[in-house]
Design an enzyme around this catalytic site. Structure first.
Site, PDB file in Angstrom:
ATOM      1  N   GLU A  85       0.838  -1.207   0.000  1.00 57.70           N
ATOM      2  CA  GLU A  85       0.000   0.000   0.000  1.00 57.70           C
ATOM      3  C   GLU A  85       0.873   1.257   0.000  1.00 57.70           C
ATOM      4  O   GLU A  85       1.733   1.425   0.870  1.00 57.70           O
ATOM      5  CB  GLU A  85      -0.908  -0.004   1.236  1.00 57.70           C
ATOM      6  CG  GLU A  85      -1.897   1.150   1.218  1.00 57.70           C
ATOM      7  CD  GLU A  85      -2.881   1.105   2.388  1.00 57.70           C
ATOM      8  OE1 GLU A  85      -3.221   0.012   2.863  1.00 57.70           O
ATOM      9  OE2 GLU A  85      -3.309   2.194   2.814  1.00 57.70           O
ATOM     10  N   LYS A 279      -7.103  -0.382  11.579  1.00 62.66           N
ATOM     11  CA  LYS A 279      -6.504  -0.788  10.302  1.00 62.66           C
ATOM     12  C   LYS A 279      -5.244   0.043  10.056  1.00 62.66           C
ATOM     13  O   LYS A 279      -4.228  -0.458   9.562  1.00 62.66           O
ATOM     14  CB  LYS A 279      -7.537  -0.613   9.183  1.00 62.66           C
ATOM     15  CG  LYS A 279      -7.174  -1.245   7.865  1.00 62.66           C
ATOM     16  CD  LYS A 279      -6.320  -0.388   6.983  1.00 62.66           C
ATOM     17  CE  LYS A 279      -6.034  -1.062   5.655  1.00 62.66           C
ATOM     18  NZ  LYS A 279      -5.147  -0.282   4.797  1.00 62.66           N
ATOM     19  N   ASP A 295       3.861 -14.270  11.804  1.00 59.13           N
ATOM     20  CA  ASP A 295       2.506 -14.645  11.399  1.00 59.13           C
ATOM     21  C   ASP A 295       1.553 -13.460  11.646  1.00 59.13           C
ATOM     22  O   ASP A 295       1.029 -13.280  12.750  1.00 59.13           O
ATOM     23  CB  ASP A 295       2.098 -15.871  12.226  1.00 59.13           C
ATOM     24  CG  ASP A 295       0.743 -16.417  11.827  1.00 59.13           C
ATOM     25  OD1 ASP A 295      -0.012 -15.702  11.140  1.00 59.13           O
ATOM     26  OD2 ASP A 295       0.438 -17.560  12.215  1.00 59.13           O
ATOM     27  N   HIS A 392      -1.912  10.664  -0.395  1.00 58.84           N
ATOM     28  CA  HIS A 392      -2.190   9.370  -1.007  1.00 58.84           C
ATOM     29  C   HIS A 392      -2.208   9.471  -2.522  1.00 58.84           C
ATOM     30  O   HIS A 392      -1.744   8.613  -3.228  1.00 58.84           O
ATOM     31  CB  HIS A 392      -3.592   8.968  -0.544  1.00 58.84           C
ATOM     32  CG  HIS A 392      -3.680   7.564  -0.089  1.00 58.84           C
ATOM     33  ND1 HIS A 392      -3.096   7.122   1.063  1.00 58.84           N
ATOM     34  CD2 HIS A 392      -4.283   6.491  -0.639  1.00 58.84           C
ATOM     35  CE1 HIS A 392      -3.355   5.846   1.209  1.00 58.84           C
ATOM     36  NE2 HIS A 392      -4.066   5.440   0.185  1.00 58.84           N
TER      37      HIS A 392
HETATM   38  C1  MEV Z   1      -5.511   3.544   5.251  1.00 56.15           C
HETATM   39  O1  MEV Z   1      -4.782   2.400   4.872  1.00 56.15           O
HETATM   40  C2  MEV Z   1      -5.502   3.687   6.758  1.00 56.15           C
HETATM   41  C3  MEV Z   1      -6.345   4.839   7.289  1.00 56.15           C
HETATM   42  O2  MEV Z   1      -7.697   4.719   6.852  1.00 56.15           O
HETATM   43  C4  MEV Z   1      -6.271   4.750   8.800  1.00 56.15           C
HETATM   44  C5  MEV Z   1      -7.188   5.722   9.533  1.00 56.15           C
HETATM   45  O3  MEV Z   1      -8.208   6.122   8.986  1.00 56.15           O
HETATM   46  O4  MEV Z   1      -6.858   6.004  10.697  1.00 56.15           O
HETATM   47  C6  MEV Z   1      -5.852   6.178   6.796  1.00 56.15           C
END
Ligand code: MEV
Length: 437
Positions: A85, A279, A295, A392
Site C-alpha cells: 500500500e 486498520k 505470522d 495518497h
Molecule cells: C488507510 O490504509 C488507513 C487509514 O484509513 C487509517 C485511519 O483512517 O486512521 C488512513
C-alpha cells in the site's frame, strides 16, 4: 459446472503445474514463462521460496522498504516493512522521525507468555476431575519435562497448567489450559507439541481408571490459542503540545491538539471508526511482521479480539494530555518470534532481522508496536488536517501511470496537470488519450 476439477495437482512437477495452469487460462492468459519470470534468479533463494509452502508455481513480490528512525527505549531502529500500500512507509517514517527527535517510544509492559488448550468432554462425575486434579497436574507436568527441557534452558518453560470447567460453553466440556513462556520463538509448533503430549498424558492417566475404555472421557482437540491478552506490549510517546506545530498545517497548535484528541476519542467509542483506526495501526504492524517472517494473520486475529475484549470494538491506541504534553499509547497482543518458524528460512526475513540488529522477541514486539503507533499517529494527523487523499493521491497517480507504462515525458506532463486536481483512473486515462491525439 464452469472450470475443470484438477486432480493430483500437488504431485506434478513445478513445470507441469505452470503448464497446466497456463493451459487452463483463457487466451490471452499468462504464460508458463511469465510465471517463471517472477522467481528469484539465484538458485538457492529460488529454492527457499519455492519450498516454503505447497503447490508453488511462482513467487509473489511485495515492496520491502525501510521506515528509518523508529526510536524505542532510546535505541534507533531502521525498520524493514513489507507492504504494497502506497503512503504507509512514507507516513510511518515521517511520524517516527518526529517522535525520535522527542525521545521516541518507550515500552511500558511486554510479555511473551503463550496459551494453549486441550479440549475434552467428561461424561461422568465432575468431582473426580477436581479431586484428582493435584495428581493429574503432577503427572502431566512430569510428562512434559522432556519436551520443555530446551525451552527451560533458554529461560522459558511452563508457567501454569489449569483445569477449566467450560460447561458454560457446552455441556460436559472441560479444558486444560497451558501457559508457557516461549521466550524468543512464537512457539506455535512447540505449544502444539506440548498440548498433544498433554492430551496423551490425560488419556494415559484416565486409562488407569478405565475412564477411557468406558467412554467417560472424549478428547476433542489440542491447539494453541492465538488469543492471549497477556502476550502483549504497550508503547507510549509524548511531546509538549507546542511541539506539534509541524503537523498542525493551517490550524493553531491548540486546535490541532483538540482535533487529534477528538479523533482518538471517536475511535474509542464508535466501532465504525475504530475498525478503520485499527486498520491504520495494522498497516505498520503487519508490514513489520511480514518483513520479519512473522505470522501477521495470528496478530490480526488477536488484535481484533483484544479490541473487542469488553464486548464493544474499540481502538487499540489512545491519546491523552498531561500537564501540557500529548501522550499517545498503544497496547496490542503480539505473539511473535525472532527464532524458529520462517524467521530463519525466508532470506528476506533473515535480512530484516539483521537490519534490526537481531532483536529478541520482546524488542521486536516493541519495534512492531512503535511502528504501528507511528502509522496510526501519521494517519490521524492527516485526517484532522489536510485529509488523507492529498498525500495518497500523489502515489496513486504514480501507480496509475505505472500501470499504463507511461514514458518519463508523459509522466511529467500528467504529474503537472494533476497537481492539486482530483485523481481517478478514468481521469488519468482521459488525459493520456487526449494528449496522445
Ligand atoms: C488507510 O490504509 C488507513 C487509514 O484509513 C487509517 C485511519 O483512517 O486512521 C488512513
Amino acid at each position: 459446472m464452469k472450470g475443470r476439477i484438477i486432480k493430483g495437482f500437488s504431485k506434478l512437477s513445478l513445470t507441469e503445474k505452470r503448464r497446466l495452469i497456463a493451459a487452463l487460462c483463457r487466451w490471452p492468459g499468462p504464460t508458463e514463462q511469465e510465471m517463471e519470470s517472477y522467481l528469484a534468479e539465484d538458485p538457492a533463494t529460488r529454492k527457499s521460496f519455492l519450498e516454503l509452502s505447497e503447490n508453488t508455481i511462482s513467487s509473489f513480490h511485495v515492496p520491502f522498504g525501510i521506515a528509518p528512525n523508529v526510536m524505542v527505549d532510546g535505541r534507533v531502529y531502521h525498520v524493514p516493512m513489507a507492504i504494497e500500500e502506497s503512503s504507509v512507509i512514507a507516513a510511518a517514517s515521517h511520524a517516527a522521525r518526529f517522535w525520535a527527535e522527542r525521545g521516541g517510544f518507550t515500552v511500558k509492559q511486554v510479555s511473551t507468555v503463550k496459551l494453549g488448550h486441550v479440549y475434552f468432554r467428561w461424561f461422568t462425575d465432575p468431582l473426580f476431575l477436581h479431586q484428582h486434579w493435584d495428581h493429574i497436574h503432577l503427572f502431566l507436568l512430569d510428562r512434559l519435562k522432556k519436551t520443555t527441557a530446551s525451552m527451560v534452558r533458554r529461560g522459558g518453560g511452563v508457567l501454569n497448567l489449569r483445569l477449566i470447567d467450560a460447561c458454560g460453553i457446552m455441556e460436559k466440556l472441560y479444558k486444560l489450559e497451558l501457559e508457557v513462556d516461549t521466550v524468543n520463538s512464537m512457539g506455535a509448533n512447540f505449544m502444539n507439541t506440548c498440548l498433544e503430549e498433554l492430551a496423551e498424558g490425560m488419556e494415559a492417566y484416565l486409562a488407569m481408571n478405565n475412564h477411557v475404555k468406558e467412554r467417560r472421557y472424549q478428547h476433542i482437540m489440542s491447539i494453541l490459542s492465538n488469543y492471549n491478552e497477556n502476550c502483549r506490549v504497550t508503547v507510549e510517546a509524548s511531546c509538549s503540545l507546542a511541539e506539534l506545530r509541524p503537523f498542525a498545517g493551517n490550524l493553531s497548535v491548540d486546535e490541532f491538539a483538540e482535533k487529534i484528541m477528538l479523533a482518538y476519542a471517536i475511535a474509542e467509542g464508535d466501532a465504525y471508526r475504530a475498525v478503520t483506526h485499527n486498520k491504520g495501526i495494522m498497516n505498520g504492524v503487519d508490514a513489520v511482521l511480514m518483513a520479519t517472517g512473522n505470522d501477521y494473520r495470528a496478530a490480526e486475529a488477536a488484535a481484533h479480539a483484544f479490541a473487542a475484549r469488553d464486548g464493544v470494538y474499540r481502538s487499540l491506541s489512545s491519546c491523552r494530555t498531561v500537564n501540557g504534553s500529548l501522550i499517545i499509547s498503544l497496547t496490542i497482543p503480539l505473539a511473535i518470534g525472532t527464532v524458529g518458524g520462517i524467521t530463519n528460512l525466508h532470506p528476506l526475513a533473515r535480512l530484516a532481522l539483521e537490519i534490526l540488529g537481531n532483536p529478541n522477541a520482546r524488542e521486536l514486539m516493541a519495534i512492531v508496536a512503535s511502528t504501528g503507533l507511528a502509522s496510526n499517529f501519521a494517519a490521524l494527523t492527516s485526517l484532522v488536517t489536510t485529509g488523507i487523499q492529498k498525500g495518497h493521491m500523489r502515489l496513486h497517480l504514480s501507480n496509475i501511470l505505472n500501470s499504463m507504462n507511461m514514458n518519463a515525458d508523459s509522466r511529467k506532463k500528467a504529474e503537472e496537470y494533476f497537481s492539486g486536481k482530483k485523481i481517478s483512473y478514468d481521469a488519468v486515462k482521459h488525459f493520456i488519450d487526449a494528449s496522445a491525439n
